[in-house]
Design a protein around this motif. Structure first.
Motif, short mmCIF file in Angstrom:
data_model
loop_
_atom_site.label_atom_id
_atom_site.label_comp_id
_atom_site.label_asym_id
_atom_site.label_seq_id
_atom_site.Cartn_x
_atom_site.Cartn_y
_atom_site.Cartn_z
N ALA A 434 0.80 -1.03 -0.19
CA ALA A 434 0.09 0.05 0.12
C ALA A 434 0.88 1.31 0.04
N ILE A 435 1.90 1.32 0.93
CA ILE A 435 2.84 2.43 0.84
C ILE A 435 3.61 2.49 -0.68
N HIS A 436 4.07 1.51 -0.95
CA HIS A 436 4.83 1.75 -2.23
C HIS A 436 3.74 2.10 -3.30
N GLU A 437 2.40 1.82 -3.35
CA GLU A 437 1.55 2.40 -4.44
C GLU A 437 1.13 3.75 -4.11
N GLY A 438 1.51 4.37 -2.93
CA GLY A 438 1.31 5.77 -2.54
C GLY A 438 -0.03 5.80 -2.15
N LEU A 439 -0.43 4.77 -1.20
CA LEU A 439 -1.86 4.82 -0.58
C LEU A 439 -1.95 5.06 0.68
N ASP A 441 -2.23 7.47 2.82
CA ASP A 441 -3.23 8.43 3.38
C ASP A 441 -4.69 7.94 2.73
N ASN A 442 -4.73 6.72 1.99
CA ASN A 442 -6.18 6.51 1.53
C ASN A 442 -6.43 5.47 2.34
N SER A 443 -7.14 5.47 3.19
CA SER A 443 -7.69 4.11 3.96
C SER A 443 -8.58 3.45 3.34
N THR A 444 -9.33 3.84 2.46
CA THR A 444 -10.27 3.07 1.39
C THR A 444 -9.95 2.51 0.32
N ALA A 445 -8.60 2.75 -0.05
CA ALA A 445 -8.29 2.35 -1.53
C ALA A 445 -7.90 0.83 -1.26
N VAL A 446 -8.14 0.04 -2.54
CA VAL A 446 -7.90 -1.15 -2.74
C VAL A 446 -6.50 -1.58 -3.23
N ASN A 528 -3.31 1.62 6.66
CA ASN A 528 -1.80 1.76 5.88
C ASN A 528 -1.03 2.76 6.66
N GLN A 529 -1.53 3.55 7.77
CA GLN A 529 -0.69 4.10 8.68
C GLN A 529 -0.57 3.60 9.89
#
Length: 600
Positions: A434-439, A441-446, A528-529
């Motif tokens: 998730a971090i590698h994909e830049g997510l 700060d986006n808690s709902t992204a798949v 992710n955080q």
């Protein structure tokens, strides 16, 4: 006139014989099956309802569910006591069914009326309105009412079903009971799988109103069917509860604390049941022996030899039964941590909700349905172990049951360590992706990672439960007299309850300590955080420590293979394969209780 009287008596006997039997099963099985579908289906996906609709944090939502599970597992102890001592099984099940229906309807109302929930907001938004006191009170009231209802259904349903067939005078009685238990287990297993697949799928696709309405409808149908079958049931009257007997021993031993112990090998000093081989208590936990000392035979005993006042004099059998219970407490305590592992339903759902859940084409597995893999593993392994593994292992162990009960419990604890470790590794990989994909700060992204990576940890959890839970309850049965067979289920339910409370405490401590200094909590709303992998490592460390603790408790307990004589003609031994380890179903058929209700 005499012929008429005989015919009348025969008619009464015939009417009694016609009660019970196979035709009562649609009502009894339907009651348990629909209750399982309704309650488990609600619990499996509830974390999403709490976080999305009530805007609770992940940690708070998990704590609520842990506490709900704890209360639901505490209440069967009270239900069993009321059933055995006062109301009888039919009345307790009927009351529990109606109360459960009321609880589900109250929960359905929270979804049906928008005013019962905070205003809707986008998931992850910082300005979501928190629920007020009235809204939380209605929600928690629904959980509490359902827990009370479960306390009436769960401890009595299987035994009530067995009452419909149990006829000791029938030479085929044991085989009939075993067939009933086979069918009962199959229905429970199917019900649980339907609840975590179909009900969860309905909630995901059709929304919470329909998703809660369907369980409410099923529970209503369960209530109607059970009540309609009332004229057909065999209804066993309530009898004295074992809990009362334990309390009597403790109270009388305390009252007699000033008494001196009789000389060793002296006869007539201890009160015992007529015809029993237990005429004097053992030296272990010696203080309790004072509960069965006869102080004054003329005052303490009736003409027939029974105690004139049970709260002033107990039997040797009562004393030894309480000692057996006390002795297994350390072994029982080792099941608390594994109960925490088994109860990890909330966080895996949140993980699955952020992963790719596509199975084939456009079909997506609901996040709350991944628990079905634990159920499948448990069910399949029980069959494989009984039919394939046991015959093979018995060649080496010289036991017809394969492994000893303590070995099975230990293996389950050992596997539970791997279950949480695998969960930690998978979550670390998910978070890293998730971090590698830049997510971050986006808690709902798949995340571009298949949710099937969660399957191994669920399978290991199911395998750990298959070894430890069933072995644990069979161990209790092997160490208790037949009159205490129901205590095994009560102990397991109590262990699950304590495990849920401990799970809530662990989440609260991890949440509080990890966010000190202003950093994000390990169990943050934003996975992710947060660091859910660290949380799983905490559980792994506790599981490893618990496994070591089990080894010490197992050695301190001593041998389980010594014959245990409780009553006339009753000698129990763990090594007897026909008594304990031939098959889990055989054990339960003799005891009329079900570990799989809780184990599943």
């Amino acid at each position: 006139m005499e012929k008429m009287e005989i015919s009348s008596d025969e008619m009464k006997i015939s009417q009694e014989v016609r009660k019970g039997g196979i035709r009562t099963m649609p009502f009894v099985i339907a009651n348990e099956a629909f209750e399982k579908v309704a309650s488990t289906g609600l619990h499996a996906n509830m974390i999403l309802y709490l976080t999305k609709e009530y805007h609770l944090t992940s940690a708070t939502g998990a704590n609520v569910l842990f506490l709900w599970g704890a209360i639901s597992n505490f209440m069967p102890t009270l239900g069993a006591f009321l059933s055995d001592s006062y109301l009888g099984r039919f009345r307790v099940i009927a009351l529990g069914t109606v109360v459960t229906l009321i609880g589900i309807i109250v929960l359905w109302l929270t979804a049906l009326f928008p005013e019962a929930r905070p205003p809707h907001c986008h998931p992850g938004a910082a300005n979501c309105v928190q629920p007020n006191g009235s809204q939380l009170a209605l929600l928690f009231a629904a959980f509490a009412i359902m827990s009370v209802g479960a306390g009436g259904i769960r401890p009595c349903s299987l035994a009530f079903g067995a009452d419909q067939f149990d006829n000791p005078e029938n030479p085929k009685n044991e085989r009939i009971l075993q067939s009933f238990f086979n069918f009962y287990y199959a229905s429970v297993g199917i019900s649980l799988m339907i609840s975590v697949t179909v009900i969860v799928y309905i909630q995901t696709k059709a929304g919470w109103i329909v998703g809660f309405g369907v369980p409410a409808g099923l529970m209503f149908l369960s209530t109607v069917l059970f009540v309609v079958g009332s004229p057909l049931y065999v209804k066993v009257k309530a009898n004295k509860s074992l809990i009362t007997g334990f309390a009597q021993v403790a109270v009388v031993a305390f009252k007699n604390k000033h008494l001196a112990f009789p000389p060793k090998n002296s006869d007539g000093w201890y009160h015992y049941s007529k015809g029993s081989k237990l005429v004097s208590p053992t030296e272990k936990i010696r203080f309790l022996n004072k509960a069965c000392i006869i102080r004054n035979p003329e005052k303490d005993l009736n003409t027939g030899g029974s105690a004139s006042e049970p709260w002033h004099l107990c039997t040797v059998q009562q004393v030894e039964a309480l000692k057996a219970l006390i002795k297994v407490v350390p072994i029982w305590s080792t099941g608390i941590i594994v109960a925490v592992t088994i109860s990890q339903n909330s966080f895996p759902v949140l993980q699955a909700n952020t992963m790719d859940r596509r199975l084939a084409g456009n079909f997506t597995i609901p996040a709350g349905s991944f628990g079905v893999f634990a159920l499948l593993t448990l069910t399949v392994w029980v069959g494989i172990y009984d039919r394939i593994v046991v015959p093979w292992i018995s060649k080496f162990t010289k036991r017809s049951g394969g492994l000893s009960l303590k070995q099975r419990m230990g293996i389950g604890l050992f596997i539970s360590c791997f279950a949480t470790a695998v969960a930690a590794l998978v979550e670390r990989a998910r978070r890293g992706r998730a971090i590698h994909e830049g997510l971050a700060d986006n808690s709902t992204a798949v995340v571009n990672m298949s949710a099937m990576w969660l399957v191994p940890q669920h399978c290991l959890t199911g395998l750990a439960e298959a070894f430890n839970a069933i072995g644990q309850i069979n161990f209790y049965y092997s160490q208790f007299p037949k009159s205490m067979s129901s205590i095994g289920v009560a102990l397991f339910a109590l262990g699950m309850a304590v495990g849920n409370l401990l799970g809530s405490l662990i989440v609260g401590i991890v949440d509080g300590l990890s966010k000190r200094g202003g950093g994000p909590s390990w169990v943050s709303n934003n996975l992710n955080q947060g660091h859910y992998d660290y949380y799983y490592w905490v559980l792994t460390i506790l599981s490893v420590a618990n496994f070591v603790y089990f080894i010490f408790c197992s050695r301190a307990y001593g041998s389980c293979e010594e014959p245990k004589v409780w009553d006339e003609g009753e000698a129990m031994k763990e090594e007897d394969p026909h008594a304990y380890e031939e098959s889990p179903l055989r054990n339960i058929a003799k005891s009329k209780e079900s570990p799989l209700i809780h184990a599943l």
